[in-house]
Design an enzyme around this catalytic site. Structure first.
Site, PDB file in Angstrom:
ATOM      1  N   ASP A   1       0.743  -1.145   0.116  1.00 32.01           N
ATOM      2  CA  ASP A   1      -0.042   0.075   0.079  1.00 32.01           C
ATOM      3  C   ASP A   1       0.866   1.130   0.104  1.00 32.01           C
ATOM      4  O   ASP A   1       2.102   1.298   0.311  1.00 32.01           O
ATOM      5  CB  ASP A   1      -0.869   0.026   1.328  1.00 32.01           C
ATOM      6  CG  ASP A   1      -1.946  -1.136   1.385  1.00 32.01           C
ATOM      7  OD1 ASP A   1      -2.109  -1.703   0.408  1.00 32.01           O
ATOM      8  OD2 ASP A   1      -2.401  -1.627   2.479  1.00 32.01           O
TER       9      ASP A   1
HETATM   10  N1  URA Z   1      -1.318  -6.027   4.008  1.00 29.91           N
HETATM   11  C1  URA Z   1      -1.673  -4.935   3.940  1.00 29.91           C
HETATM   12  O1  URA Z   1      -2.592  -4.456   4.473  1.00 29.91           O
HETATM   13  N2  URA Z   1      -0.891  -3.688   3.145  1.00 29.91           N
HETATM   14  C2  URA Z   1       0.240  -3.952   2.753  1.00 29.91           C
HETATM   15  O2  URA Z   1       0.916  -3.079   2.103  1.00 29.91           O
HETATM   16  C3  URA Z   1       0.758  -5.397   2.636  1.00 29.91           C
HETATM   17  C4  URA Z   1       0.058  -6.180   3.374  1.00 29.91           C
END
Ligand code: URA
Length: 235
Positions: free
Chosen positions: A104
């Site tokens: 993310d």
């Molecule tokens: N899980 C998440 O919620 N976000 C990420 O970036 C990676 C794994």
């Protein structure tokens, strides 16, 4: 492999085709010790010795970089509004590089960037169950009950429950510190797993993916090439 000199240099990330052409015209490139004069000459990438501004140009079919992704960058090859993880690879802009998997925008940590599609596919394949290890700060008291729930699998609103995951509590309090190992890569998985037990991830960092461990020397935004050992164990 026979390839045009300007195409070869551009693909290895030495500049755009037109920049590279200018450098060739400017006498900055040699082939087998002789100054190259024309960008269209064909070279044998496996045999010919090319230099660019005095440095040897080495051809590797595949390149692998470990990036400590900083928050605020998007895991994509291009984006209209935000800087991408590829923008961070300043001098290494070889064509065809892409990030393996997605973190993310606000997540930090280990991201593999390569042009090796086969290895990427294997690492991401849902059937291979490659371990991904995350560190997180979580708002709320993470408990042994959460450890048991994650080990059994939780309902995050998908068709299927999550696969068993290993939750390690490093510190439990108003803000808890945890380490979590998951074997899938569903969208926002870690955040949604904590949501399912009524908690909120406020900081997330990936530490490991399969055999690849984030180099603690790398500050957010820094990257390095994988060592031969790292590539061997990954591939
Ligand atoms: N899980 C998440 O919620 N976000 C990420 O970036 C990676 C794994």
């Amino acid at each position: 492999m026979m390839i045009r000199l300007d195409k070869y240099l551009a693909e290895l990330g030495y500049g755009t085709r037109s920049q590279v052409k200018k450098d060739i015209a400017g006498g900055q490139v040699t082939v087998n010790g002789v100054q190259a004069k024309r960008p269209e000459i064909k070279i044998d990438a496996d045999r010919d010795q090319v230099t660019y501004k005095g440095d040897a140009v080495t051809f590797e079919k595949y390149e692998y970089y470990m990036l400590n992704k900083p928050a605020g960058t998007v895991t994509a090859t291009e984006d209209r509004s935000d800087p991408t993880v590829l923008d961070l690879l300043k001098d290494q802009r070889r064509k065809g590089l892409f990030p393996v998997g997605r973190l993310d925008k606000d997540t930090e940590g280990l991201l593999l960037i390569t042009n090796d599609g086969e290895t990427a596919h294997r690492l991401l394949s849902p059937r291979k169950h490659v371990d991904k290890v995350y560190y997180a700060d979580v708002r709320g008291k993470v408990t042994e009950e959460d450890v048991r729930s994650f080990a059994e699998g939780v309902d995050i609103g998908d068709e299927k429950m999550t696969m068993p995951a290993d939750l390690e509590i490093l510190e439990s309090g108003a803000i808890s510190r945890i380490r979590l190992t998951i074997r899938e890569g569903r969208f926002h998985q870690v955040k949604r797993m904590f949501q399912s037990v009524g908690k909120e991830v406020i900081y997330l960092k990936r530490l490991q993916m399969g055999s690849l461990v984030l180099d603690t020397e790398l500050k957010p935004g820094e990257y390095r090439k994988l060592t031969k050992e790292e590539v061997d164990s990954l591939c």
